[in-house]
Write a protein that holds these residues in place. Sequence first.
Motif: not given
Length: 322
Positions: A136-162
């Motif tokens: 929870g702390w490390l793996v989800d923490g790393a996942a969030i760090t990687n995935q917050v910028p994906l909320c601004r991904c250029s492909y709409g459906p992926y960005a919105r899912a994130m």
Amino acid sequence: MTTGTSAAEATMDASALEAVFDAAVAADERIEPRDWMPDAYRATLVRQIAQHAHSEIIGMQPEANWITRAPSLRRKAILMAKVQDEAGHGLYLYSAAETLGTSRDELLDKLHAGRQKYSSIFNYPTLTWADVGAIGWLVDGAAITNQVPLCRCSYGPYARAMVRICKEESFHQRQGYEALLALSQGTPEQHAMAQDAVDRWWWPSLMMFGPPDDESSHSAQSMAWKIKRHSNDELRQRFVDIAAPQAEALGLTLPDPDLRWNEERGHYDFGAIDWTEFWEVLKGNGPCNEQRLSKRRQAHEDGAWVREAAAAYAGKHGEAQR
Ligand code: FAQ
């Protein structure tokens, strides 16, 4: 970008279509499923989103291992909800991939045949209850760090899912931190168990961000397309900078003698990652690769009757409405 398969678009040649696509990406507009896009952009998205979806559902296994042995009813209820959330993330992501013209069945077949990847991190075992906290702390923490910028991904459906996934991952990260804090402040045995889990999960968590930038085959193109917003090394550094002070607050030590604050850089320096281990895990030689894939295949086979029943129900329901 507005929907693309318009009459105007039908008369445009390939270079004009590419120019419209490039301009939309440059202007930070979203590319939507019916917009024209280069084949390689589509293929990269399918690759990344499929790998991400597969990670979410394979990622249920290490923690599910502890549902029956959670130390209290409260911990069990929380863990069940978290594991269920991961299944939901997989479903949002398979749906996002389907908007690119592929099907969930096709993607699952590729996963089961070992032709598509899932995150390296889920090939490590969960040996004690403290591993649930460390994930929870490390793996989800790393996942969030990687995935917050994906909320601004250029492909709409992926960005919105994130967006939704990141909100849920934040809760997951906090529950892991809280579970680990309880152990760290518990008996000496509990503290030792928490420290042992962190010792085992730290380096694999840093590997989650992918190979170093100079060995990352896709980063340059994915960043040009604004699928990825930051390089693997940038995000890894961001994660280390967040996790190091959190470890201190937890009263736990990160297993890296070279970890120290660098005033000049304004970042933590950290030791060398064992990339041989990373590539071996990717080749299928991690501690749990075989177990994870065979369990996934078995779950898919066991679920065949549910899919058949759902399809039969949908068929009947459809007929009744006609
Ligand atoms: N594991 O050129 P790059 C989660 C592969 S979700 C396995 O740098 P890219 C939630 C890569 O595919 C965790 N393979 O690649 C949760 C490529 O191989 P290919 C998953 C990896 O795509 C928590 C090759 O190496 N998150 O944890 C890994 O530009 C708790 C070269 O690499 C995502 O998928 C790896 N760690 O950057 C669930 C996030 N790293 O395809 C349950 C979305 C690299 O050519 C419990 N994905 N490879 O055969 C991304 O952001 C990117 O795909 C990266 C890799 C950053 C992972």
